[in-house]
Structures are given as C-alpha cells and as structure tokens.
Design a protein around this motif. Structure first.
Motif, mmCIF file in Angstrom:
data_model
loop_
_atom_site.group_PDB
_atom_site.id
_atom_site.type_symbol
_atom_site.label_atom_id
_atom_site.label_comp_id
_atom_site.label_asym_id
_atom_site.label_seq_id
_atom_site.Cartn_x
_atom_site.Cartn_y
_atom_site.Cartn_z
ATOM 1 N N ASP A 193 0.935 -1.099 -0.143
ATOM 2 C CA ASP A 193 -0.027 0.149 -0.014
ATOM 3 C C ASP A 193 0.859 1.311 0.046
ATOM 4 O OD1 ASP A 193 -2.267 1.544 0.118
ATOM 5 O OD2 ASP A 193 -2.399 1.397 2.486
ATOM 6 N N ALA A 194 0.720 2.120 -0.878
ATOM 7 C CA ALA A 194 1.475 3.354 -1.011
ATOM 8 C C ALA A 194 0.808 4.440 -1.726
ATOM 9 C CB ALA A 194 2.925 2.947 -1.744
ATOM 10 N N TYR A 195 1.323 5.812 -1.377
ATOM 11 C CA TYR A 195 0.857 6.780 -1.956
ATOM 12 C C TYR A 195 1.824 7.713 -2.252
ATOM 13 C CZ TYR A 195 -1.918 10.778 -4.054
ATOM 14 O OH TYR A 195 -2.526 11.609 -4.609
ATOM 15 N N PRO A 196 2.388 8.136 -3.352
ATOM 16 C CA PRO A 196 1.764 7.734 -4.778
ATOM 17 C C PRO A 196 1.842 6.212 -5.045
ATOM 18 C CG PRO A 196 3.034 9.509 -5.139
ATOM 19 C CD PRO A 196 3.316 9.044 -3.508
ATOM 20 N N ASN A 197 1.254 5.597 -5.854
ATOM 21 C CA ASN A 197 0.984 4.246 -5.913
ATOM 22 C C ASN A 197 1.901 3.712 -6.844
ATOM 23 O OD1 ASN A 197 -0.571 4.960 -8.198
ATOM 24 N ND2 ASN A 197 -2.368 3.897 -7.123
ATOM 25 N N VAL A 198 2.738 4.702 -7.773
ATOM 26 C CA VAL A 198 3.785 4.167 -8.734
ATOM 27 C C VAL A 198 4.952 3.825 -7.797
ATOM 28 C CG1 VAL A 198 4.984 5.058 -10.375
ATOM 29 C CG2 VAL A 198 2.588 5.801 -10.176
ATOM 30 N N VAL A 199 5.105 2.332 -7.900
ATOM 31 C CA VAL A 199 6.211 1.723 -7.294
ATOM 32 C C VAL A 199 7.395 0.806 -8.082
ATOM 33 C CG1 VAL A 199 5.090 1.953 -4.915
ATOM 34 C CG2 VAL A 199 4.942 -0.101 -6.381
ATOM 35 N N ASN A 200 8.385 0.724 -7.585
ATOM 36 C CA ASN A 200 9.339 0.047 -8.073
ATOM 37 C C ASN A 200 9.608 -1.289 -7.047
ATOM 38 O OD1 ASN A 200 9.816 1.298 -10.600
ATOM 39 N ND2 ASN A 200 11.138 2.860 -9.351
ATOM 40 N N PHE A 201 9.778 -2.467 -7.479
ATOM 41 C CA PHE A 201 9.912 -3.551 -6.526
ATOM 42 C C PHE A 201 11.455 -4.318 -6.652
ATOM 43 C CE2 PHE A 201 5.449 -3.568 -6.777
ATOM 44 C CZ PHE A 201 5.010 -3.998 -5.482
ATOM 45 N N SER A 202 11.954 -4.562 -5.826
ATOM 46 C CA SER A 202 13.033 -5.563 -5.895
ATOM 47 C C SER A 202 13.018 -6.777 -4.963
ATOM 48 C CB SER A 202 14.275 -4.590 -5.284
ATOM 49 O OG SER A 202 14.280 -4.041 -4.167
ATOM 50 N N TRP A 203 13.468 -7.646 -5.159
ATOM 51 C CA TRP A 203 13.273 -8.936 -4.326
ATOM 52 C C TRP A 203 14.876 -9.437 -3.935
ATOM 53 C CZ3 TRP A 203 8.874 -11.577 -3.030
ATOM 54 C CH2 TRP A 203 7.487 -11.307 -3.745
ATOM 55 N N VAL A 204 14.916 -9.959 -2.491
ATOM 56 C CA VAL A 204 16.077 -10.225 -2.038
ATOM 57 C C VAL A 204 16.119 -11.626 -1.536
ATOM 58 C CG1 VAL A 204 17.957 -9.841 -0.549
ATOM 59 C CG2 VAL A 204 17.060 -7.944 -1.783
ATOM 60 N N LEU A 205 16.652 -13.053 -1.477
ATOM 61 C CA LEU A 205 16.798 -14.113 -1.021
ATOM 62 C C LEU A 205 18.119 -13.955 0.156
ATOM 63 C CD1 LEU A 205 15.714 -16.596 -0.570
ATOM 64 C CD2 LEU A 205 17.080 -17.696 -2.491
ATOM 65 N N ILE A 206 17.761 -14.459 1.435
ATOM 66 C CA ILE A 206 18.708 -14.243 2.437
ATOM 67 C C ILE A 206 18.779 -15.632 2.967
ATOM 68 C CG2 ILE A 206 19.525 -13.295 4.409
ATOM 69 C CD1 ILE A 206 17.846 -10.627 3.742
ATOM 70 N N ASN A 207 20.025 -16.263 2.778
ATOM 71 C CA ASN A 207 20.162 -17.450 3.883
ATOM 72 C C ASN A 207 21.303 -17.397 4.566
ATOM 73 O OD1 ASN A 207 22.280 -18.042 1.944
ATOM 74 N ND2 ASN A 207 21.095 -19.312 0.522
ATOM 75 N N THR A 208 21.927 -18.308 5.283
ATOM 76 C CA THR A 208 22.893 -18.214 6.160
ATOM 77 C C THR A 208 24.302 -18.141 5.459
ATOM 78 O OG1 THR A 208 23.202 -20.816 6.053
ATOM 79 C CG2 THR A 208 21.737 -20.009 7.795
ATOM 80 N N ASP A 209 24.237 -18.413 4.177
ATOM 81 C CA ASP A 209 25.618 -18.104 3.440
ATOM 82 C C ASP A 209 25.657 -16.693 2.771
ATOM 83 O OD1 ASP A 209 26.378 -20.572 4.335
ATOM 84 O OD2 ASP A 209 25.466 -21.636 2.647
ATOM 85 N N LYS A 210 24.515 -16.328 2.269
ATOM 86 C CA LYS A 210 24.589 -15.072 1.476
ATOM 87 C C LYS A 210 23.450 -14.449 1.061
ATOM 88 C CE LYS A 210 23.161 -17.695 -2.808
ATOM 89 N NZ LYS A 210 23.688 -18.240 -4.099
ATOM 90 N N GLN A 211 23.376 -13.352 0.619
ATOM 91 C CA GLN A 211 22.492 -12.532 0.195
ATOM 92 C C GLN A 211 22.234 -12.277 -1.482
ATOM 93 O OE1 GLN A 211 21.054 -9.023 2.546
ATOM 94 N NE2 GLN A 211 20.669 -7.986 0.650
ATOM 95 N N PHE A 212 21.173 -12.668 -1.873
ATOM 96 C CA PHE A 212 20.947 -12.931 -3.409
ATOM 97 C C PHE A 212 19.715 -12.080 -3.891
ATOM 98 C CE2 PHE A 212 19.363 -14.904 -7.266
ATOM 99 C CZ PHE A 212 20.172 -14.800 -8.194
ATOM 100 N N THR A 213 20.047 -11.075 -4.941
ATOM 101 C CA THR A 213 19.144 -10.138 -5.423
ATOM 102 C C THR A 213 18.320 -10.766 -6.711
ATOM 103 O OG1 THR A 213 20.053 -8.217 -4.468
ATOM 104 C CG2 THR A 213 18.624 -8.073 -6.376
ATOM 105 N N LEU A 214 17.313 -10.975 -6.419
ATOM 106 C CA LEU A 214 16.594 -11.775 -7.821
ATOM 107 C C LEU A 214 16.598 -10.835 -9.099
ATOM 108 C CD1 LEU A 214 15.403 -13.377 -5.296
ATOM 109 C CD2 LEU A 214 13.259 -13.506 -6.621
ATOM 110 N N PRO A 215 17.298 -11.149 -10.093
ATOM 111 C CA PRO A 215 17.075 -10.728 -11.382
ATOM 112 C C PRO A 215 15.874 -10.332 -11.956
ATOM 113 C CG PRO A 215 17.394 -13.016 -11.879
ATOM 114 C CD PRO A 215 17.526 -12.921 -10.365
ATOM 115 N N ALA A 216 15.523 -9.306 -12.604
ATOM 116 C CA ALA A 216 14.230 -8.845 -13.027
ATOM 117 C C ALA A 216 13.442 -9.835 -13.781
ATOM 118 C CB ALA A 216 14.407 -7.568 -14.003
ATOM 119 N N SER A 217 14.082 -10.726 -14.621
ATOM 120 C CA SER A 217 13.674 -12.004 -15.134
ATOM 121 C C SER A 217 12.693 -12.889 -14.295
ATOM 122 C CB SER A 217 14.639 -12.364 -16.017
ATOM 123 O OG SER A 217 15.568 -13.175 -15.177
ATOM 124 N N GLN A 218 12.941 -12.625 -12.785
ATOM 125 C CA GLN A 218 12.463 -13.730 -11.840
ATOM 126 C C GLN A 218 11.181 -13.125 -11.234
ATOM 127 O OE1 GLN A 218 15.539 -15.613 -9.568
ATOM 128 N NE2 GLN A 218 14.395 -16.856 -8.556
#
Length: 221
Positions: free
Chosen positions: A35-60
């Motif tokens: 939920d946001a205003y303005p509702n024009v937003v950009n998303f990013s996704w991150v996977l975190i485990n015990t070994d690393k932090q990995f940013t998901l590519p836009a294709s995913q």
C-alpha cells in the motif's frame, strides 16, 4: 474545497510473513502486495540464507501496480531462506520488507512410538508421537480393519497429534490399526499394529420353576 493528499512510503498490505514449502523439483510463485501513495512503485526482491544475500534478477519476478510476483525454483540448499520484497516510491523505500520463508518440503515422516494405551469391550485408544512434517502442515489418519471378519470398520482423522479413540467396535475381536501422516505433498509410510477389544459383559443366568415351567432370568451388567 482544499484537498490534502498525504504521501506515504510503501508498506506491506498482504501478510508480512508467510511460509512456503517447496520441493527441489518444484517452483512456487510468491505474491507481494503493498500500500503506497503515490502508488507508482518499483519492486526489488532479495533472498537471504545463512551463506549469502542474493538479489533476484528482473526476469524472476513481474510487477503490476502495487503487486509483484516472484517465482522461486530451489535446486540446492542455498536456494532456501527468507525471501524479501521491497518497494519504493517518490517518498522513499518501505521501512520493513514483506518477508516469506522458503523451506524444503516433502512428504511427512510416519508417526513414531505408537501404542494402544487402553482397551474396552468396544473402544481402542491409540497414542503416537508426530514425525517430521516435511515442512508443511500435516494431519493424521487411522484406519481400522477387523482380522476376524476382514471388514473395514473405521477411518479417523486427527489434526493436532496422532492420538485416536475409536469406539463402536465389536467385543472380543482382533484388529489391524494402520496410522499414517498426510500433507500436501503426499502421505507417509504406514505404521500397522495389532490389537483387540475385550470381552463384553458376562450374562449371569438363574433358573426358576414357575408353575412347572422353567424360566431363565438374565442379569446383564
């Protein structure tokens, strides 16, 4: 009339934390709604485990307005962990991410240490311990078969623990009890036990002579 619009940075609209059980040959789609205003937003996704932090590519992942869907396909232990969804608008990034746990999933283990803890003439009490749930919510099933008549007599479900009371059974009869666990991936191995109900109440008989006729009188306990 003067209209006042308050601008807000994104925040989670969907449940902030959720758990997804995924097998190594499977994929899962995880939906993030904010939920946001303005509702024009950009998303990013991150996977975190015990070994690393990995940013998901836009294709995913794909995004549409205030909703984004990421697809995760674990193939190794490091592909599991906490998946975080972040959104940003002109006000700034969201303060706390929407978090989703991605855990290994499979069929559950069979119940452990099963034993019949009590018997009556028509009831059996079966207690077991839960095995590993395979990373998913599980339920427990009990099937009862008579070894004397080869009849299927009962099918019971327990949701919290593999503990059962099965009644309305015939007295002094032998049974096979089959118990197993089930989750959305399938069912566990079966555990089979033999047991039997006790004999029913005895009938005491007295004989009386009534005008030359023998009468049987039954006392039922």
């Amino acid at each position: 009339m003067l209209k006042i619009f308050i601008k807000d940075a994104p925040r989670c609209e969907s449940v902030r934390s959720s758990v997804y059980g995924v097998g190594r040959t499977e994929s899962v789609s995880v939906t993030c709604e904010i939920d946001a205003y303005p509702n024009v937003v950009n998303f990013s996704w991150v996977l975190i485990n015990t070994d690393k932090q990995f940013t998901l590519p836009a294709s995913q992942f794909s995004s549409n307005g205030t909703r984004s869907v990421a697809t995760v396909s674990p193939r190794a232990p490091q592909d599991y962990g906490v998946l975080q969804c972040w959104a940003t608008n002109v006000v700034g990034p969201q303060k706390d991410p929407c978090s989703f746990r991605i855990i290994p999933a499979g069929v559950p283990e069979e119940p452990k240490n099963c034993q019949v803890t009590n018997r009556t003439s028509d009831c059996l009490y079966l207690d077991c311990e839960s095995g590993e749930d395979g990373g998913l919510q599980q339920i427990f099933q009990l099937e009862v078969m008579s070894t004397d008549s080869d009849k299927f007599l009962a099918n019971l479900t327990a949701r919290n623990a593999p503990n059962f009371i099965v009644c309305s059974l015939p007295p002094k009869e032998s049974f096979i009890l089959v118990v197993y666990a089930v989750n959305s991936k399938g069912r566990s191995k079966q555990v089979a036990l033999r047991s039997s109900t006790l004999a029913g109440p005895e009938k005491d008989t007295d004989r009386f002579s009534f005008y030359g006729t023998t009468v049987l009188v039954y006392d039922i306990y």
